[in-house]
Write a protein that holds these residues in place. Structure first.
Motif, PDB file in Angstrom:
ATOM      1  N   LYS A  39       1.412  -1.311   0.053  1.00  0.00           N
ATOM      2  CA  LYS A  39      -0.463   0.020  -0.236  1.00  0.00           C
ATOM      3  C   LYS A  39       0.842   0.998  -0.134  1.00  0.00           C
ATOM      4  CE  LYS A  39      -0.651  -0.507   4.554  1.00  0.00           C
ATOM      5  NZ  LYS A  39      -1.326  -1.339   5.287  1.00  0.00           N
ATOM      6  N   HIS A  44      -1.263   6.237   3.471  1.00  0.00           N
ATOM      7  CA  HIS A  44      -1.159   5.665   4.709  1.00  0.00           C
ATOM      8  C   HIS A  44      -1.379   6.013   6.215  1.00  0.00           C
ATOM      9  CE1 HIS A  44      -1.823   1.732   7.918  1.00  0.00           C
ATOM     10  NE2 HIS A  44      -0.909   2.011   8.038  1.00  0.00           N
ATOM     11  N   SER A 134      -5.921  -0.426   7.245  1.00  0.00           N
ATOM     12  CA  SER A 134      -5.387  -0.914   6.091  1.00  0.00           C
ATOM     13  C   SER A 134      -6.138  -1.786   5.959  1.00  0.00           C
ATOM     14  CB  SER A 134      -3.929  -2.017   7.160  1.00  0.00           C
ATOM     15  OG  SER A 134      -2.840  -1.315   7.346  1.00  0.00           O
ATOM     16  N   GLU A 146      -4.178  -9.878   3.033  1.00  0.00           N
ATOM     17  CA  GLU A 146      -3.582  -8.725   3.997  1.00  0.00           C
ATOM     18  C   GLU A 146      -4.069  -8.240   4.465  1.00  0.00           C
ATOM     19  OE1 GLU A 146      -0.786  -7.015   4.503  1.00  0.00           O
ATOM     20  OE2 GLU A 146       0.021  -8.633   3.162  1.00  0.00           O
ATOM     21  N   SER A 150      -5.754  -8.034   8.295  1.00  0.00           N
ATOM     22  CA  SER A 150      -5.484  -7.052   9.234  1.00  0.00           C
ATOM     23  C   SER A 150      -6.336  -7.569  10.173  1.00  0.00           C
ATOM     24  CB  SER A 150      -6.118  -5.815   8.335  1.00  0.00           C
ATOM     25  OG  SER A 150      -4.991  -5.887   7.517  1.00  0.00           O
TER      26      SER A 150
END
Length: 178
Positions: A39, A44, A134, A146, A150
């Motif tokens: 990412k 972020h 995330s 992912e 997470s």
């Protein structure tokens, strides 16, 4: 009020706004390119910090959120962070930084969450905002591995959350785990 937090505490706080500008410049100067990463790292960090800012969290939480990845992904030193933002922000960032000496990935993020528990409520709020961002990002880009990672981190954080640690952000994370 936004997500149970009074917003006026942050907006209009010129001192905090100026510190945020210093933090954003530091991030832009020192974070690596996001090319080839899961990412965009700068975006972020900005989203995490401004999520906390917009909800009226205090200075240390907002700056900790903005800077939570800077030790892990750049050459910025703890000494620089402490001199610019103080020991409380450094403690939050340090707790939210993975230990690269740990090779096993689940153990690595479990250790990080455990250090956030030890560091306290502010570090846990930053870690939770990190997880929420995330999750949102990976759901939009449909990155199933992912998303699962997470969710695992979020569930582990909720399991380790000390009894009586209360904040609307933890309820939001619980809602995202379903």
């Amino acid at each position: 009020e936004l997500d149970g937090h009074p917003v006026p505490g942050a907006l209009g706080n010129t001192k905090l706004d100026l510190e945020i500008e210093v933090a954003v410049r530091l991030l832009a100067e020192h974070l690596p390119s996001s090319e080839g990463r899961r990412k965009p790292i700068l975006m972020h960090n900005l989203r995490v910090g401004f999520y906390l800012y917009d909800r009226g969290y205090d200075r240390n939480v907002v700056l900790g959120g903005l800077l939570h990845d800077v030790l892990e992904f750049s050459g910025v030193t703890e000494t620089l962070l402490e001199s610019e933002f103080g020991s409380d922000v450094l403690e939050i960032v340090r707790a939210n930084t993975q230990d690269d000496m740990i090779e096993d990935k689940p153990k690595k993020w479990q250790d990080m969450v455990d250090r956030c528990v030890i560091a306290g409520r502010e570090a846990l709020i930053v870690k939770t905002a990190d997880i929420l961002d995330s999750l949102a990002f990976y759901r939009v880009v449909k990155n199933a591995p992912e998303i699962e990672r997470s969710v695992q981190i979020g569930r582990y954080l909720l399991e380790r959350l000390p009894q009586g640690t209360d904040d609307p952000i933890f309820e939001r994370l619980k809602d995202q785990m379903e």
